[in-house]
Every structure is written in structure tokens, then in C-alpha cells.
Design a protein around this motif. Sequence first.
Motif, PDB file in Angstrom:
ATOM      1  N   LEU A  49     -41.513  65.934  41.256  1.00 36.54           N
ATOM      2  CA  LEU A  49     -42.301  64.866  40.635  1.00 36.54           C
ATOM      3  C   LEU A  49     -43.671  65.364  40.199  1.00 36.54           C
ATOM      4  N   THR A  50     -44.105  66.469  40.762  1.00 41.60           N
ATOM      5  CA  THR A  50     -45.457  66.943  40.463  1.00 41.60           C
ATOM      6  C   THR A  50     -45.474  68.219  39.630  1.00 41.60           C
ATOM      7  N   CYS A  51     -44.330  68.871  39.457  1.00 43.10           N
ATOM      8  CA  CYS A  51     -44.348  70.179  38.786  1.00 43.10           C
ATOM      9  C   CYS A  51     -42.996  70.462  38.154  1.00 43.10           C
ATOM     10  N   HIS A  52     -43.016  71.261  37.092  1.00 44.19           N
ATOM     11  CA  HIS A  52     -41.742  71.607  36.432  1.00 44.19           C
ATOM     12  C   HIS A  52     -40.891  72.547  37.264  1.00 44.19           C
ATOM     13  N   GLN A  53     -41.532  73.297  38.164  1.00 48.09           N
ATOM     14  CA  GLN A  53     -40.833  74.208  39.080  1.00 48.09           C
ATOM     15  C   GLN A  53     -40.024  75.277  38.356  1.00 48.09           C
ATOM     16  N   TRP A  54     -40.488  75.732  37.204  1.00 47.93           N
ATOM     17  CA  TRP A  54     -39.748  76.789  36.523  1.00 47.93           C
ATOM     18  C   TRP A  54     -39.785  78.062  37.368  1.00 47.93           C
ATOM     19  N   ALA A  55     -38.640  78.677  37.499  1.00 49.76           N
ATOM     20  CA  ALA A  55     -38.528  79.836  38.395  1.00 49.76           C
ATOM     21  C   ALA A  55     -39.378  81.008  37.922  1.00 49.76           C
ATOM     22  N   PHE A  56     -39.416  81.208  36.608  1.00 51.31           N
ATOM     23  CA  PHE A  56     -40.182  82.356  36.113  1.00 51.31           C
ATOM     24  C   PHE A  56     -41.689  82.106  36.122  1.00 51.31           C
ATOM     25  N   ARG A  57     -42.094  80.918  36.568  1.00 52.37           N
ATOM     26  CA  ARG A  57     -43.524  80.645  36.717  1.00 52.37           C
ATOM     27  C   ARG A  57     -43.881  80.310  38.157  1.00 52.37           C
ATOM     28  N   SER A  58     -42.998  80.644  39.080  1.00 53.84           N
ATOM     29  CA  SER A  58     -43.250  80.320  40.482  1.00 53.84           C
ATOM     30  C   SER A  58     -43.217  81.585  41.331  1.00 53.84           C
ATOM     31  N   PHE A  59     -43.940  81.539  42.422  1.00 52.86           N
ATOM     32  CA  PHE A  59     -43.893  82.641  43.379  1.00 52.86           C
ATOM     33  C   PHE A  59     -42.649  82.509  44.262  1.00 52.86           C
ATOM     34  N   PHE A  60     -42.051  83.634  44.573  1.00 57.59           N
ATOM     35  CA  PHE A  60     -40.888  83.661  45.459  1.00 57.59           C
ATOM     36  C   PHE A  60     -41.284  84.266  46.803  1.00 57.59           C
ATOM     37  N   LEU A  61     -40.735  83.719  47.870  1.00 61.05           N
ATOM     38  CA  LEU A  61     -40.968  84.252  49.214  1.00 61.05           C
ATOM     39  C   LEU A  61     -39.660  84.839  49.749  1.00 61.05           C
ATOM     40  N   PHE A  62     -39.814  85.857  50.569  1.00 59.15           N
ATOM     41  CA  PHE A  62     -38.683  86.482  51.274  1.00 59.15           C
ATOM     42  C   PHE A  62     -37.709  87.194  50.334  1.00 59.15           C
ATOM     43  N   GLY A  63     -38.127  87.522  49.145  1.00 60.35           N
ATOM     44  CA  GLY A  63     -37.209  88.192  48.213  1.00 60.35           C
ATOM     45  C   GLY A  63     -37.636  89.610  47.911  1.00 60.35           C
ATOM     46  N   GLN A  64     -36.994  90.183  46.906  1.00 58.27           N
ATOM     47  CA  GLN A  64     -37.298  91.558  46.530  1.00 58.27           C
ATOM     48  C   GLN A  64     -38.698  91.667  45.938  1.00 58.27           C
ATOM     49  N   GLN A  65     -39.112  90.657  45.208  1.00 55.19           N
ATOM     50  CA  GLN A  65     -40.432  90.680  44.585  1.00 55.19           C
ATOM     51  C   GLN A  65     -40.969  89.253  44.503  1.00 55.19           C
TER      52      GLN A  65
END
Lengths: 383, 46
Positions: A49-65
Amino acid sequence: MLVTRALRHWLAALNVGLGLFLGGAVAAPILARLGATQAADALYAAYKLTCHQWAFRSFFLFGQQPIYSVQELADNSLDPFTFQGTQAFGWKMAFCERDLAIYIGLLLVGIFFARRRAVQPCGFVLYGVLILPMAIDGFTQLFVGAKAPGSSVWRPGSCSDSPAPGWCCPPGCRIWPRAAIQPVCSSHQHRMRTTVRRPVAARVSATPDLLDWLRGLVSLAFVLLVPMLIIAPAWRGLVTDRDFMLRGFRENQVARTTGLTIRELERVADAFVAYFQGPRGQIQMQVIAFGQPRQLFDEKEVTHMEDVQALIQWFSAFPADRGRSRRRQTCIRGGLRSRGGVPRPRTAVEHRADGRAGRAGRRSLPDGLRRAVDALSPDCVPK
Amino acid sequence: MTCGSFDPSRDYLIMLFPEPFWFTATIRMATSVALQTVLVAAIGVG
């Protein structure tokens, strides 16, 4: 009462709220990592409701990068927009990088202000300068965001540089594949469904044309207009609420500090209500304070109120109001003058016109405004 | 102590509308705007 206490400690409440909001965005990938997918999905849905949450514009945790480009996601047949995460890639935060920066910034400033309450306001100019990067970012996205999110990787499509083999698009178009799960029914008789992953066209856009710009302008107008339509009536309701003013006088023991009687304070409230709704001018009243007659405001306050009136009327003005009874305004104007606040003399024609219009107009006024007019204007009292 | 260019011990304007008044006004305004925003959002989503 909890709400009242929270309002009294508004800064603490704001900082705690921001902390919780940030914590929730971080909790989503943590919960996903721990296998609590339902809770994580609920958080992602709430923050949607507050953000588009696009993956390529978000930080990822616990992943390769920590971040992935559109290209990297697409190369792995992952939707650059809606991809939430996997064990290998990690899980994205519940809002985008920009939102993370905004809310962390708000929290830091809130904490700073809590520790240094004596800090002076920065002023509108500096505020405008500081907020400019965010304003430009948000504003320009109205025009280009829908066309080229992640513009560095949304390249003009062609048969040769298309990210998926065999993809082709017309000259000038941009095309990007979205990995999608397409159910393929192999046999209805055996009720077997085979799910295959294959790229499908997600967004196809031509180069910006007039219609796109028009759409952007309409969007901008809508974005600007809706807050005005919400704020202006609330603002007008506040400044013309006589009872709210009187309650404020009571709660702040204004009668004791000013030496004005309750009756005098009622007159003051009526005068303010009328002043904010009346034509541009000055406000002044003769009052009895501590048993002595005096002018309520000095010259500096009268000048200040002229600015306030102009600001309020500019902000809360609507065409419907401007077209409303001129007679009412004439009546109020006459009243303000008759109290001696405005030394400008009236002509005989004006006086007669005010008297006629006042008597005629007063009968059609609502009770509250009629009271205000009575307080201000002997000219308007029916003979 | 003066408040801007006004003196709360002498100027009636600021005696009539002291800081607590504006605090209450701000809360009321913010509440009103928030409720209307929720209403508009509900209409928009619905």
C-alpha cells in the motif's frame, strides 16, 4: 487516555512509529528467510500500500548480493517487478531503496530533534532546497517512470539486443520479457496440467508521445488537486469554527490573561469568524480589558492579521464561495468599519447600500454568521 | 521572552491564541485531513 498521551508526546510517538514501520520492512525478508512465509507475505501485502516494491529497486537480504538489476533478474527468468525472493537470491525488503532512505532520514531527524529541541526552524527556502532532490525524483517519475523504470537497463528493443532469443519489436519500441508461469493443459481428460516457465511480454511502450505527456500532466494535476481539495475544506472549517475558538479561550484561560469577559471573548470570536470570511481589510475592536476600554490590537497586530486573512482566504477560497452572497460581505464590511478599526470613511452611497444590503442580507444568514454580524455591525441590525 | 515579533505578556493576539491553542488546532486539522485521506483512499481502492 492513550491517544491524548500520544498526541502530547507527538515526537516520541512519531519516532516510535517510524521505527516500527522500518522494522516491519526489515522483518518481511527475515520472516521469509525463517520460513514464516505467511507472515512475510502479509507484511509484503501491507507495505504494498505504501510502495511499488519493484525488485530491481529494492535491497535484498540474505542473498548473493544486496541489489539486482533488471537484466540479472530477467536472466534468471525472474520478474523484475514482483519477485520477492528465494533462498539463493535472498528476499527483498518490503519497500524500495528510496523509501528506505526517506524513512531512515525522517527517523534520524526525529531523533536529532528529540535531543536538540532548541533547534530553530530552517525556513521555507532551505526546506525547499533540501526537499528538491526528492521532489525532482518523484516529479520526473510521473513522466518517465511508467515508460522506463530502471532506465539504464530498459533498452530500445530490437531483434539483436532483445534479452530473450527470438524476441523482436517494432522500431522505436521498448520491450522487456516478464517471466510468467503459463499453465498449459496437456490433457483435459486426465486432468493434468503442466506448468512451464517462459517469457511473455510484460510491457511494451512506444517512444513518449503527446498522449503520454498529457497523461502525465493530468496525473500531476490530480496529485496536486486532491490534497488541496482535502486540506482546504478542513482548513476553512477550522478558522471559521466559533465554538472551537471559544473552547480554546476557555482551555487556555484567556479570560484571565487578557482581562476580557466571556461576553467580550465571544465578540472576539465572532469578529475573527467574520473577518476570515469577509472582504480584505483590517480587524480592530474596542473592548473592555481589566475594566478599562482599549483597542484590542495594536498596529503591528492589525498588519499581521491582514497577512493572515489574505493567506487564509487564498488557501481556502473556492469559486462557490466567491459567488455567494455579496450582501453578506457588504454587511460585514460595514460592521468592521463601524467599529472604528478601519479609518477609511464611507461615502453616503456606500453607507446606504450597505444598510439596505445588510438588512436584506442578514435575514438570510445562518445563525452563527448572523451572530457575528450583530457583534460587528450595528448597521446591520434591523431597525 | 518574545514569540517572534510579538510579546505574549503584552500583545493580545498571542494572548488570545497561545501555543496550546495551535497544538490543538494542528491535531484537529491533521485528524480531519487523515480521515478524509482514508475516505478518498477507500473510494479509490474500492
